[in-house]
Design a protein around this motif. Sequence first.
Motif, mmCIF file in Angstrom:
data_model
loop_
_atom_site.group_PDB
_atom_site.id
_atom_site.type_symbol
_atom_site.label_atom_id
_atom_site.label_comp_id
_atom_site.label_asym_id
_atom_site.label_seq_id
_atom_site.Cartn_x
_atom_site.Cartn_y
_atom_site.Cartn_z
ATOM 1 N N ILE A 1 48.410 44.339 30.640
ATOM 2 C CA ILE A 1 47.873 45.084 29.850
ATOM 3 C C ILE A 1 46.691 46.091 30.461
ATOM 4 O O ILE A 1 46.986 45.927 31.663
ATOM 5 N N ALA A 2 46.931 47.211 29.935
ATOM 6 C CA ALA A 2 46.120 48.231 30.010
ATOM 7 C C ALA A 2 44.976 48.128 30.814
ATOM 8 O O ALA A 2 44.327 47.265 29.947
ATOM 9 N N VAL B 1 44.035 31.242 37.093
ATOM 10 C CA VAL B 1 44.941 32.740 37.177
ATOM 11 C C VAL B 1 44.019 33.246 35.728
ATOM 12 O O VAL B 1 43.758 33.393 34.654
ATOM 13 N N CYS B 2 43.328 34.631 36.025
ATOM 14 C CA CYS B 2 42.944 35.105 34.761
ATOM 15 C C CYS B 2 43.210 36.690 34.799
ATOM 16 O O CYS B 2 42.960 37.307 36.411
ATOM 17 N N MET B 3 43.530 37.616 33.937
ATOM 18 C CA MET B 3 43.622 39.083 33.895
ATOM 19 C C MET B 3 41.582 39.133 33.394
ATOM 20 O O MET B 3 41.105 39.324 32.826
ATOM 21 N N VAL B 4 41.615 40.110 34.728
ATOM 22 C CA VAL B 4 40.238 40.739 34.855
ATOM 23 C C VAL B 4 40.331 42.517 34.730
ATOM 24 O O VAL B 4 41.256 43.107 34.927
ATOM 25 N N PRO B 5 38.883 42.670 34.914
ATOM 26 C CA PRO B 5 38.910 44.841 34.118
ATOM 27 C C PRO B 5 39.465 44.770 36.381
ATOM 28 O O PRO B 5 39.353 44.183 37.182
#
Length: 387
Positions: A307-308, A352-356
């Motif tokens: 994810i960009a 787990v987590c997608m963060v900036p």
Amino acid sequence: MAEPTALVAQQAEPPLPRPDPNRERDAPPLVREPDSARMAEPTEECTTSEDGTETACIRRLDPEASAQLRQSAAPSMGARYPTCRTPRQIYFFRDEVCANFAYSYVLTRTVNGTPTVVGRADFETWRYSYTSADLANWSHELGMEVVASSGEAVGATLDGFAVAGGACSTGADSTIGGVGLGTGKQFIGTGNIRSNSTEIGSWGYCSANWTVSATAPSGVRASITDWNEPGVRCDNYLSYQTRRPGCVVPQYPEAVSYDALPDLANHVLQAQQSGLPGATVDNPLVKADDATTARNRQLACGDAPSIAGRSCDEYPVATSKQGLTAGGERRTFDQCSFPNIGAGSGASGVSVCMVPERQQFSQGGLNSAFFREWRVFVDDPFRVVVR
């Protein structure tokens, strides 16, 4: 009450400044019982005069006697040592250790085969060590207050000396001496301790002890030695990063804060609220080696979505032994962009987590700086906090 007598060690390097005892902390101290093996050592040391008629003893009081002593004559010197909250417990942070024990000095004279107590002094002691992660010297302070004295014990005098052990040395003349044992007397001795682990790549554990002696008017003398526990670790092991030696109490889990990284902090908070460890002093994380860190990252984020502007964050952090190499399953939360992983709870596994991406990069630098600042080695405990 008069100010306590203070005799401070003389050495080439100035003593470490004593920290403010009332400074704010983000968490309570870690509390431990004294090591059972050390507590099993003799609790009484006695000396008898050459003619056998006079015996002087210094004995460490048991918990019941210590409590009774405090009820009858609460020592005023305790305000100097607020970390020591309960007698016969050891309280410590990463830069200080404190313990409080009570003793009695008893003088007995034997006449015609009959022993009679002719003097007694009850006193409280505080053993207080404080360190600096930026300096190679630290201090082991002994505070004493006579809470009750009677008979010939009033005329006895007290002296003592500090000795360092392990990978440290004692500053010259770390002594107290020539002070009386009258009721209300207060004494402070400061042993200035110097690390020998100053060469690049070196480290070692240190201890410091005070031996205290009381001399009766007749000259008979009794002594007892205290101990410093847990030990202090001094090093120049991380010199390529810190460029300086320093000393810490490695058993205490200092905290790194992620408050400046809001998205990442929110993930950590959710993860901890779901049961994962690392937020408190009694349930910390433990620093992992590089191989374990790399394996933790691969297991947690190896299949993260692309994810960009986003990067995979895992908690417990990859640099801890509580990562997926320790077992368990992955869990996640809403808005974390892991649709094929469910929610979970409990102390094992990771979240787990997608963060900036910028916050993820900043986290790495923040962790590295924290480990350097507090000299966190592999197998040391540490905490992650969100305030």
